[in-house]
Design a protein around this motif. Structure first.
Motif, PDB file in Angstrom:
ATOM      1  N   ASN A 141       0.819  -1.202   0.000  1.00  0.00           N
ATOM      2  CA  ASN A 141       0.000   0.000   0.000  1.00  0.00           C
ATOM      3  C   ASN A 141       0.855   1.255   0.000  1.00  0.00           C
ATOM      4  O   ASN A 141       0.483   2.258  -0.619  1.00  0.00           O
ATOM      5  CB  ASN A 141      -0.926   0.005   1.216  1.00  0.00           C
ATOM      6  CG  ASN A 141      -2.209  -0.733   0.938  1.00  0.00           C
ATOM      7  OD1 ASN A 141      -2.443  -1.132  -0.181  1.00  0.00           O
ATOM      8  ND2 ASN A 141      -3.006  -0.914   1.947  1.00  0.00           N
TER       9      ASN A 141
ATOM     10  N   PHE B  76      -9.945   8.071   5.475  1.00  0.00           N
ATOM     11  CA  PHE B  76     -10.641   7.019   4.743  1.00  0.00           C
ATOM     12  C   PHE B  76     -10.167   6.954   3.295  1.00  0.00           C
ATOM     13  O   PHE B  76      -9.909   5.869   2.760  1.00  0.00           O
ATOM     14  CB  PHE B  76     -12.147   7.288   4.806  1.00  0.00           C
ATOM     15  CG  PHE B  76     -12.964   6.318   4.027  1.00  0.00           C
ATOM     16  CD1 PHE B  76     -13.200   5.048   4.520  1.00  0.00           C
ATOM     17  CD2 PHE B  76     -13.489   6.667   2.804  1.00  0.00           C
ATOM     18  CE1 PHE B  76     -13.938   4.158   3.799  1.00  0.00           C
ATOM     19  CE2 PHE B  76     -14.235   5.770   2.083  1.00  0.00           C
ATOM     20  CZ  PHE B  76     -14.463   4.513   2.572  1.00  0.00           C
ATOM     21  N   THR B  80      -8.388   3.807   1.349  1.00  0.00           N
ATOM     22  CA  THR B  80      -9.059   3.076   0.282  1.00  0.00           C
ATOM     23  C   THR B  80      -8.466   3.334  -1.092  1.00  0.00           C
ATOM     24  O   THR B  80      -8.656   2.513  -1.974  1.00  0.00           O
ATOM     25  CB  THR B  80     -10.543   3.468   0.227  1.00  0.00           C
ATOM     26  OG1 THR B  80     -10.632   4.875   0.110  1.00  0.00           O
ATOM     27  CG2 THR B  80     -11.258   2.995   1.444  1.00  0.00           C
ATOM     28  N   SER B  81      -7.767   4.450  -1.280  1.00  0.00           N
ATOM     29  CA  SER B  81      -7.291   4.757  -2.624  1.00  0.00           C
ATOM     30  C   SER B  81      -6.277   3.738  -3.160  1.00  0.00           C
ATOM     31  O   SER B  81      -6.332   3.417  -4.351  1.00  0.00           O
ATOM     32  CB  SER B  81      -6.743   6.172  -2.642  1.00  0.00           C
ATOM     33  OG  SER B  81      -5.453   6.211  -3.147  1.00  0.00           O
ATOM     34  N   THR B  83      -6.313   0.556  -2.550  1.00  0.00           N
ATOM     35  CA  THR B  83      -7.102  -0.612  -2.900  1.00  0.00           C
ATOM     36  C   THR B  83      -7.840  -0.412  -4.220  1.00  0.00           C
ATOM     37  O   THR B  83      -7.861  -1.309  -5.068  1.00  0.00           O
ATOM     38  CB  THR B  83      -8.097  -0.914  -1.778  1.00  0.00           C
ATOM     39  OG1 THR B  83      -7.432  -0.809  -0.535  1.00  0.00           O
ATOM     40  CG2 THR B  83      -8.683  -2.281  -1.931  1.00  0.00           C
ATOM     41  N   ALA B  84      -8.424   0.781  -4.390  1.00  0.00           N
ATOM     42  CA  ALA B  84      -9.151   1.048  -5.628  1.00  0.00           C
ATOM     43  C   ALA B  84      -8.198   1.048  -6.818  1.00  0.00           C
ATOM     44  O   ALA B  84      -8.488   0.455  -7.865  1.00  0.00           O
ATOM     45  CB  ALA B  84      -9.873   2.390  -5.525  1.00  0.00           C
TER      46      ALA B  84
ATOM     47  N   LEU C  69     -17.490   6.815   0.242  1.00  0.00           N
ATOM     48  CA  LEU C  69     -17.742   5.380   0.387  1.00  0.00           C
ATOM     49  C   LEU C  69     -18.269   4.778  -0.906  1.00  0.00           C
ATOM     50  O   LEU C  69     -17.776   3.751  -1.381  1.00  0.00           O
ATOM     51  CB  LEU C  69     -18.777   5.162   1.485  1.00  0.00           C
ATOM     52  CG  LEU C  69     -18.310   4.923   2.895  1.00  0.00           C
ATOM     53  CD1 LEU C  69     -19.473   5.040   3.838  1.00  0.00           C
ATOM     54  CD2 LEU C  69     -17.760   3.522   2.971  1.00  0.00           C
ATOM     55  N   PHE C  72     -15.687   4.441  -3.697  1.00  0.00           N
ATOM     56  CA  PHE C  72     -14.789   3.303  -3.486  1.00  0.00           C
ATOM     57  C   PHE C  72     -15.484   1.989  -3.836  1.00  0.00           C
ATOM     58  O   PHE C  72     -14.944   1.162  -4.584  1.00  0.00           O
ATOM     59  CB  PHE C  72     -14.344   3.314  -2.026  1.00  0.00           C
ATOM     60  CG  PHE C  72     -13.571   2.112  -1.612  1.00  0.00           C
ATOM     61  CD1 PHE C  72     -12.418   1.765  -2.272  1.00  0.00           C
ATOM     62  CD2 PHE C  72     -13.997   1.333  -0.566  1.00  0.00           C
ATOM     63  CE1 PHE C  72     -11.703   0.657  -1.895  1.00  0.00           C
ATOM     64  CE2 PHE C  72     -13.287   0.221  -0.184  1.00  0.00           C
ATOM     65  CZ  PHE C  72     -12.142  -0.112  -0.857  1.00  0.00           C
ATOM     66  N   LEU C  76     -14.559  -0.688  -6.887  1.00  0.00           N
ATOM     67  CA  LEU C  76     -14.226  -2.081  -6.587  1.00  0.00           C
ATOM     68  C   LEU C  76     -15.165  -3.028  -7.311  1.00  0.00           C
ATOM     69  O   LEU C  76     -14.721  -3.983  -7.967  1.00  0.00           O
ATOM     70  CB  LEU C  76     -14.340  -2.323  -5.079  1.00  0.00           C
ATOM     71  CG  LEU C  76     -13.114  -2.117  -4.245  1.00  0.00           C
ATOM     72  CD1 LEU C  76     -13.351  -2.701  -2.875  1.00  0.00           C
ATOM     73  CD2 LEU C  76     -11.933  -2.800  -4.874  1.00  0.00           C
TER      74      LEU C  76
END
Lengths: 187, 110, 94
Positions: A141, B76, B80-81, B83-84, C69, C72, C76
Protein backbone atom coordinates in the motif's frame (compact mmCIF):
# COMPACT_ATOMS: atom_id res chain seq x y z
CA UNK A 1 -23.20 -17.79 20.25
CA UNK A 2 -20.35 -20.24 20.57
CA UNK A 3 -18.03 -19.45 23.34
CA UNK A 4 -14.71 -19.85 21.59
CA UNK A 5 -15.61 -17.72 18.62
CA UNK A 6 -12.50 -15.61 19.01
CA UNK A 7 -10.12 -18.47 19.41
CA UNK A 8 -11.47 -20.33 16.42
CA UNK A 9 -11.52 -17.25 14.20
CA UNK A 10 -8.46 -15.57 15.62
CA UNK A 11 -5.22 -14.81 13.92
CA UNK A 12 -3.66 -17.78 12.22
CA UNK A 13 -0.27 -16.16 12.07
CA UNK A 14 1.01 -17.07 15.48
CA UNK A 15 0.22 -20.55 16.73
CA UNK A 16 -0.92 -20.48 20.30
CA UNK A 17 -0.51 -23.40 22.57
CA UNK A 18 -3.52 -25.68 22.72
CA UNK A 19 -4.10 -25.39 26.44
CA UNK A 20 -5.26 -21.83 25.98
CA UNK A 21 -7.88 -22.89 23.46
CA UNK A 22 -10.15 -24.31 26.11
CA UNK A 23 -10.41 -21.06 28.02
CA UNK A 24 -13.04 -18.70 26.54
CA UNK A 25 -11.43 -15.34 25.86
CA UNK A 26 -14.50 -13.30 25.23
CA UNK A 27 -13.34 -9.89 26.41
CA UNK A 28 -9.81 -9.98 25.21
CA UNK A 29 -7.71 -6.97 24.43
CA UNK A 30 -8.50 -6.81 20.71
CA UNK A 31 -12.20 -6.63 21.50
CA UNK A 32 -11.66 -3.78 23.94
CA UNK A 33 -9.41 -1.75 21.64
CA UNK A 34 -11.68 -2.06 18.62
CA UNK A 35 -14.69 -1.30 20.80
CA UNK A 36 -13.08 1.92 21.98
CA UNK A 37 -12.13 2.95 18.43
CA UNK A 38 -15.60 2.21 17.09
CA UNK A 39 -17.30 4.05 19.93
CA UNK A 40 -15.10 7.11 19.46
CA UNK A 41 -16.00 7.06 15.76
CA UNK A 42 -19.69 6.76 16.67
CA UNK A 43 -19.51 9.80 18.94
CA UNK A 44 -17.73 11.86 16.29
CA UNK A 45 -20.11 10.92 13.53
CA UNK A 46 -23.35 11.22 15.47
CA UNK A 47 -22.52 14.45 17.29
CA UNK A 48 -25.36 14.01 19.78
CA UNK A 49 -24.77 13.32 23.43
CA UNK A 50 -28.17 12.32 24.81
CA UNK A 51 -28.71 8.95 26.42
CA UNK A 52 -30.59 7.35 23.56
CA UNK A 53 -27.88 7.88 20.96
CA UNK A 54 -25.10 6.89 23.35
CA UNK A 55 -26.91 3.64 24.17
CA UNK A 56 -27.40 2.85 20.49
CA UNK A 57 -23.70 3.51 19.92
CA UNK A 58 -22.66 1.26 22.79
CA UNK A 59 -24.81 -1.62 21.51
CA UNK A 60 -23.78 -1.38 17.88
CA UNK A 61 -20.05 -0.93 18.58
CA UNK A 62 -20.16 -3.93 20.91
CA UNK A 63 -21.78 -6.07 18.20
CA UNK A 64 -19.35 -5.01 15.48
CA UNK A 65 -16.33 -5.39 17.78
CA UNK A 66 -17.47 -8.88 18.79
CA UNK A 67 -17.74 -9.96 15.17
CA UNK A 68 -14.67 -8.36 13.69
CA UNK A 69 -12.53 -7.37 16.64
CA UNK A 70 -9.49 -9.40 15.66
CA UNK A 71 -9.26 -8.39 12.03
CA UNK A 72 -7.10 -5.37 12.67
CA UNK A 73 -4.50 -6.83 14.99
CA UNK A 74 -1.76 -9.37 14.52
CA UNK A 75 -1.04 -9.83 18.17
CA UNK A 76 -3.09 -10.32 21.31
CA UNK A 77 -0.63 -8.66 23.59
CA UNK A 78 -1.69 -5.13 24.49
CA UNK A 79 1.90 -4.01 24.95
CA UNK A 80 3.06 -5.21 21.54
CA UNK A 81 0.02 -3.66 19.82
CA UNK A 82 0.77 -0.35 21.50
CA UNK A 83 4.46 -0.49 20.58
CA UNK A 84 3.61 -1.39 16.98
CA UNK A 85 1.31 1.62 16.67
CA UNK A 86 3.90 3.83 18.30
CA UNK A 87 6.49 2.80 15.72
CA UNK A 88 3.84 3.23 13.01
CA UNK A 89 3.33 6.85 14.05
CA UNK A 90 6.99 7.49 13.38
CA UNK A 91 6.69 5.87 9.96
CA UNK A 92 3.60 7.72 8.71
CA UNK A 93 5.06 11.30 8.63
CA UNK A 94 8.05 10.01 6.67
CA UNK A 95 5.65 8.30 4.25
CA UNK A 96 3.63 11.51 3.86
CA UNK A 97 6.82 13.42 3.10
CA UNK A 98 7.82 10.85 0.46
CA UNK A 99 4.33 11.03 -1.03
CA UNK A 100 4.61 14.80 -1.25
CA UNK A 101 8.02 14.63 -3.01
CA UNK A 102 6.80 12.00 -5.46
CA UNK A 103 3.66 14.01 -6.12
CA UNK A 104 5.78 16.96 -7.18
CA UNK A 105 7.78 14.66 -9.46
CA UNK A 106 4.65 13.32 -11.16
CA UNK A 107 3.30 16.88 -11.48
CA UNK A 108 6.53 17.82 -13.24
CA UNK A 109 6.10 14.87 -15.60
CA UNK A 110 2.46 15.71 -16.32
CA UNK A 111 3.04 19.36 -17.08
CA UNK A 112 6.25 18.86 -19.04
CA UNK A 113 5.77 19.64 -22.75
CA UNK A 114 7.93 16.73 -23.93
CA UNK A 115 6.39 14.25 -21.54
CA UNK A 116 6.49 11.30 -23.93
CA UNK A 117 10.30 11.36 -24.03
CA UNK A 118 10.67 11.54 -20.27
CA UNK A 119 8.45 8.68 -19.23
CA UNK A 120 9.60 5.10 -19.56
CA UNK A 121 6.88 2.86 -18.11
CA UNK A 122 7.93 -0.65 -17.22
CA UNK A 123 7.21 -3.40 -14.72
CA UNK A 124 10.04 -4.20 -12.33
CA UNK A 125 10.18 -7.20 -10.02
CA UNK A 126 12.03 -7.67 -6.78
CA UNK A 127 12.03 -9.99 -3.80
CA UNK A 128 11.07 -8.53 -0.48
CA UNK A 129 12.45 -9.74 2.80
CA UNK A 130 9.26 -9.00 4.71
CA UNK A 131 7.70 -12.19 6.04
CA UNK A 132 4.28 -11.57 7.51
CA UNK A 133 1.19 -10.77 5.47
CA UNK A 134 0.47 -7.62 7.45
CA UNK A 135 3.85 -6.02 6.77
CA UNK A 136 3.66 -6.99 3.09
CA UNK A 137 0.24 -5.37 2.91
CA UNK A 138 1.59 -2.17 4.45
CA UNK A 139 4.55 -2.21 2.06
CA UNK A 140 2.39 -2.76 -1.02
CA UNK A 141 0.00 0.00 0.00
CA UNK A 142 2.89 2.37 0.65
CA UNK A 143 4.30 1.66 -2.81
CA UNK A 144 0.91 2.29 -4.36
CA UNK A 145 0.40 5.52 -2.40
CA UNK A 146 3.72 6.88 -3.59
CA UNK A 147 3.07 8.33 -7.05
CA UNK A 148 5.06 6.91 -9.91
CA UNK A 149 4.86 3.35 -8.64
CA UNK A 150 1.89 0.99 -8.40
CA UNK A 151 2.00 -2.54 -7.03
CA UNK A 152 0.67 -4.90 -9.67
CA UNK A 153 0.97 -8.15 -7.76
CA UNK A 154 2.47 -9.71 -4.66
CA UNK A 155 2.78 -13.46 -4.64
CA UNK A 156 2.98 -15.78 -1.65
CA UNK A 157 6.78 -15.87 -1.69
CA UNK A 158 7.06 -12.11 -1.31
CA UNK A 159 7.86 -11.27 -4.91
CA UNK A 160 6.61 -7.80 -5.79
CA UNK A 161 5.70 -6.68 -9.30
CA UNK A 162 5.70 -2.91 -9.47
CA UNK A 163 4.68 -0.76 -12.42
CA UNK A 164 6.73 2.41 -12.42
CA UNK A 165 6.31 5.35 -14.71
CA UNK A 166 9.93 6.33 -15.27
CA UNK A 167 13.41 5.36 -14.15
CA UNK A 168 13.95 7.75 -11.19
CA UNK A 169 10.75 6.71 -9.42
CA UNK A 170 11.44 2.99 -9.80
CA UNK A 171 15.09 3.03 -8.78
CA UNK A 172 14.88 3.47 -4.99
CA UNK A 173 12.76 0.34 -4.56
CA UNK A 174 12.75 -1.65 -2.30
CA UNK A 175 15.40 0.35 -0.49
CA UNK A 176 14.65 2.60 2.40
CA UNK A 177 10.90 2.10 2.59
CA UNK A 178 11.35 -1.63 3.17
CA UNK A 179 13.91 -0.94 5.88
CA UNK A 180 11.53 1.38 7.66
CA UNK A 181 8.66 -1.13 7.50
CA UNK A 182 10.95 -3.92 8.68
CA UNK A 183 11.87 -1.70 11.60
CA UNK A 184 8.19 -1.04 12.36
CA UNK A 185 7.31 -4.73 12.36
CA UNK A 186 10.57 -5.87 13.96
CA UNK A 187 11.51 -8.27 11.19
CA UNK B 1 -4.48 31.94 9.19
CA UNK B 2 -6.49 32.91 6.14
CA UNK B 3 -3.33 33.03 4.08
CA UNK B 4 -2.52 29.42 5.05
CA UNK B 5 -6.06 28.37 4.09
CA UNK B 6 -5.76 30.05 0.70
CA UNK B 7 -2.33 28.51 0.06
CA UNK B 8 -3.55 25.01 0.92
CA UNK B 9 -6.67 25.46 -1.21
CA UNK B 10 -4.70 26.61 -4.23
CA UNK B 11 -2.21 23.78 -3.76
CA UNK B 12 -5.03 21.28 -3.76
CA UNK B 13 -6.62 22.78 -6.86
CA UNK B 14 -3.20 22.69 -8.54
CA UNK B 15 -2.86 18.98 -7.83
CA UNK B 16 -6.42 18.36 -9.07
CA UNK B 17 -5.56 20.18 -12.30
CA UNK B 18 -2.42 18.10 -12.71
CA UNK B 19 -4.34 14.89 -12.16
CA UNK B 20 -6.98 15.79 -14.71
CA UNK B 21 -4.44 16.82 -17.33
CA UNK B 22 -2.42 13.68 -16.67
CA UNK B 23 -5.46 11.50 -17.27
CA UNK B 24 -5.75 13.08 -20.69
CA UNK B 25 -2.09 13.16 -21.66
CA UNK B 26 -0.58 9.83 -20.70
CA UNK B 27 -0.39 7.15 -23.39
CA UNK B 28 -2.07 4.09 -21.89
CA UNK B 29 -4.21 3.17 -18.96
CA UNK B 30 -1.41 1.85 -16.74
CA UNK B 31 0.29 5.22 -16.86
CA UNK B 32 -3.02 7.04 -16.57
CA UNK B 33 -3.56 5.37 -13.22
CA UNK B 34 -0.57 7.19 -11.73
CA UNK B 35 -2.04 10.73 -11.92
CA UNK B 36 -5.62 9.53 -11.44
CA UNK B 37 -5.09 7.65 -8.23
CA UNK B 38 -2.41 9.67 -6.52
CA UNK B 39 -2.57 13.32 -7.53
CA UNK B 40 -6.28 13.36 -6.77
CA UNK B 41 -5.59 11.94 -3.33
CA UNK B 42 -3.02 14.67 -2.68
CA UNK B 43 -5.47 17.28 -3.91
CA UNK B 44 -8.14 15.97 -1.59
CA UNK B 45 -5.71 16.01 1.32
CA UNK B 46 -4.74 19.65 0.75
CA UNK B 47 -8.21 21.05 0.03
CA UNK B 48 -9.84 19.15 2.87
CA UNK B 49 -7.21 20.34 5.36
CA UNK B 50 -7.74 23.90 4.12
CA UNK B 51 -11.49 23.63 4.65
CA UNK B 52 -11.15 22.07 8.09
CA UNK B 53 -8.72 24.82 9.13
CA UNK B 54 -11.21 27.41 7.90
CA UNK B 55 -14.05 25.79 9.85
CA UNK B 56 -11.97 25.53 13.02
CA UNK B 57 -11.47 29.29 13.14
CA UNK B 58 -14.51 29.96 15.31
CA UNK B 59 -13.85 27.16 17.73
CA UNK B 60 -16.90 25.46 19.23
CA UNK B 61 -17.64 21.80 19.87
CA UNK B 62 -19.84 21.68 16.80
CA UNK B 63 -17.21 23.01 14.40
CA UNK B 64 -14.60 20.79 16.02
CA UNK B 65 -16.74 17.71 15.31
CA UNK B 66 -17.27 18.81 11.71
CA UNK B 67 -13.55 19.37 11.18
CA UNK B 68 -12.83 15.95 12.69
CA UNK B 69 -15.28 14.40 10.26
CA UNK B 70 -13.44 16.02 7.36
CA UNK B 71 -10.13 14.66 8.68
CA UNK B 72 -11.72 11.22 8.94
CA UNK B 73 -12.83 11.46 5.30
CA UNK B 74 -9.21 12.15 4.34
CA UNK B 75 -7.99 9.17 6.38
CA UNK B 76 -10.64 7.02 4.74
CA UNK B 77 -9.57 8.15 1.29
CA UNK B 78 -5.92 7.42 2.11
CA UNK B 79 -6.86 3.92 3.25
CA UNK B 80 -9.06 3.08 0.28
CA UNK B 81 -7.29 4.76 -2.62
CA UNK B 82 -4.49 2.13 -2.90
CA UNK B 83 -7.10 -0.61 -2.90
CA UNK B 84 -9.15 1.05 -5.63
CA UNK B 85 -6.05 1.73 -7.72
CA UNK B 86 -4.88 -1.84 -7.34
CA UNK B 87 -8.35 -3.16 -8.26
CA UNK B 88 -8.37 -1.20 -11.52
CA UNK B 89 -4.79 -2.27 -12.27
CA UNK B 90 -5.66 -5.89 -11.56
CA UNK B 91 -8.69 -5.71 -13.87
CA UNK B 92 -6.45 -4.44 -16.65
CA UNK B 93 -3.80 -7.11 -16.07
CA UNK B 94 -6.36 -9.92 -16.01
CA UNK B 95 -7.97 -8.62 -19.19
CA UNK B 96 -4.57 -8.93 -20.86
CA UNK B 97 -3.97 -5.31 -21.74
CA UNK B 98 -0.39 -4.76 -22.83
CA UNK B 99 1.50 -1.98 -21.11
CA UNK B 100 2.79 0.81 -23.31
CA UNK B 101 6.56 0.87 -23.39
CA UNK B 102 9.00 3.11 -25.12
CA UNK B 103 10.60 0.41 -27.24
CA UNK B 104 7.37 -0.87 -28.72
CA UNK B 105 3.83 -1.43 -27.70
CA UNK B 106 3.79 -5.17 -27.35
CA UNK B 107 6.66 -6.32 -25.24
CA UNK B 108 5.64 -7.22 -21.72
CA UNK B 109 8.09 -6.96 -18.87
CA UNK B 110 10.53 -9.79 -18.64
CA UNK C 1 -13.61 34.26 1.69
CA UNK C 2 -16.99 33.02 0.48
CA UNK C 3 -16.24 34.33 -2.99
CA UNK C 4 -13.00 32.37 -3.01
CA UNK C 5 -14.83 29.15 -2.12
CA UNK C 6 -17.44 29.94 -4.75
CA UNK C 7 -14.87 30.36 -7.48
CA UNK C 8 -12.81 27.35 -6.44
CA UNK C 9 -15.96 25.22 -6.56
CA UNK C 10 -16.68 26.60 -10.01
CA UNK C 11 -13.10 25.84 -11.10
CA UNK C 12 -13.34 22.32 -9.68
CA UNK C 13 -16.50 21.63 -11.65
CA UNK C 14 -14.79 22.96 -14.78
CA UNK C 15 -11.84 20.62 -14.21
CA UNK C 16 -14.23 17.69 -13.99
CA UNK C 17 -14.80 17.90 -17.74
CA UNK C 18 -11.29 16.56 -18.45
CA UNK C 19 -11.86 13.14 -16.80
CA UNK C 20 -15.35 13.21 -18.27
CA UNK C 21 -13.76 13.16 -21.71
CA UNK C 22 -11.83 10.06 -20.65
CA UNK C 23 -14.97 8.51 -19.22
CA UNK C 24 -16.91 9.00 -22.44
CA UNK C 25 -14.32 8.44 -25.19
CA UNK C 26 -11.86 6.24 -23.31
CA UNK C 27 -10.64 3.46 -25.58
CA UNK C 28 -11.12 0.70 -23.03
CA UNK C 29 -13.52 0.02 -20.20
CA UNK C 30 -10.85 0.45 -17.52
CA UNK C 31 -10.07 3.91 -18.91
CA UNK C 32 -13.68 4.86 -18.33
CA UNK C 33 -13.37 3.47 -14.81
CA UNK C 34 -10.38 5.74 -14.15
CA UNK C 35 -12.34 8.72 -15.40
CA UNK C 36 -15.31 7.93 -13.18
CA UNK C 37 -13.03 7.46 -10.17
CA UNK C 38 -11.34 10.82 -10.76
CA UNK C 39 -14.71 12.58 -11.09
CA UNK C 40 -15.86 11.00 -7.84
CA UNK C 41 -12.83 12.13 -5.87
CA UNK C 42 -13.36 15.70 -7.08
CA UNK C 43 -17.04 15.54 -6.22
CA UNK C 44 -16.20 14.74 -2.58
CA UNK C 45 -14.36 18.05 -2.26
CA UNK C 46 -16.98 19.91 -4.30
CA UNK C 47 -19.73 18.77 -1.94
CA UNK C 48 -17.94 20.25 1.07
CA UNK C 49 -17.33 23.47 -0.84
CA UNK C 50 -21.08 23.64 -1.63
CA UNK C 51 -21.72 23.12 2.08
CA UNK C 52 -19.46 26.08 2.90
CA UNK C 53 -21.26 28.28 0.37
CA UNK C 54 -24.68 27.39 1.77
CA UNK C 55 -23.45 27.57 5.39
CA UNK C 56 -24.50 23.99 6.13
CA UNK C 57 -21.14 22.21 6.35
CA UNK C 58 -22.24 19.80 9.08
CA UNK C 59 -24.89 18.34 6.78
CA UNK C 60 -22.82 18.25 3.61
CA UNK C 61 -19.88 16.55 5.33
CA UNK C 62 -22.04 13.49 5.89
CA UNK C 63 -23.08 13.50 2.24
CA UNK C 64 -19.43 13.79 1.22
CA UNK C 65 -18.48 10.85 3.42
CA UNK C 66 -21.25 8.74 1.89
CA UNK C 67 -20.10 9.79 -1.56
CA UNK C 68 -16.50 8.77 -0.80
CA UNK C 69 -17.74 5.38 0.39
CA UNK C 70 -19.91 4.94 -2.70
CA UNK C 71 -17.07 5.93 -5.00
CA UNK C 72 -14.79 3.30 -3.49
CA UNK C 73 -17.43 0.55 -3.55
CA UNK C 74 -18.43 1.39 -7.13
CA UNK C 75 -14.85 1.21 -8.39
CA UNK C 76 -14.23 -2.08 -6.59
CA UNK C 77 -17.45 -3.66 -7.84
CA UNK C 78 -16.96 -2.49 -11.41
CA UNK C 79 -13.36 -3.66 -11.63
CA UNK C 80 -14.25 -7.03 -10.07
CA UNK C 81 -17.06 -7.36 -12.59
CA UNK C 82 -15.13 -6.41 -15.69
CA UNK C 83 -12.02 -8.46 -15.19
CA UNK C 84 -13.93 -11.62 -16.07
CA UNK C 85 -14.64 -10.45 -19.62
CA UNK C 86 -11.33 -11.31 -21.14
CA UNK C 87 -10.71 -10.04 -24.63
CA UNK C 88 -13.85 -7.95 -24.73
CA UNK C 89 -12.05 -4.65 -24.75
CA UNK C 90 -8.75 -4.95 -26.51
CA UNK C 91 -7.70 -1.55 -27.74
CA UNK C 92 -8.93 -0.96 -31.24
CA UNK C 93 -7.16 0.98 -34.02
CA UNK C 94 -3.58 -0.16 -34.50
Amino acid sequence: MDKDYHTSFGNNLSPRNPSKLSRPKRFNITFIISFLILFALWIIFSGRFDGFHITLGLISSAIVAAFSGDLMFTSRNARSIFLLWLRMTTYIPWLLYQIFLANLHVMYLVLHPRMMELINPKIIQFDSRLKSEYSRMVFANSITLTPGTITVNVNALGRFSVHCIDDPSGQPLPGKMEEKIAHVFKE
Amino acid sequence: MNILVILLLFGGLFFFTGGSIGILRFPDFYTRLHPAGKLDTAGQFLTMSAISLYIMQDFTLHTFLTATKIVLIVIFVYLTSPTATHAIMDAGVRAGLKPWTKAGRHDLAD
Amino acid sequence: MDTLFYYSGFYLSLIMFLPLYRAIFGPTVVDRLIGVNAIGSKTTVLLILIGLIYGRVDMFVDIALAYALLNFIAVLAASRYFHKKKGLYEESAD
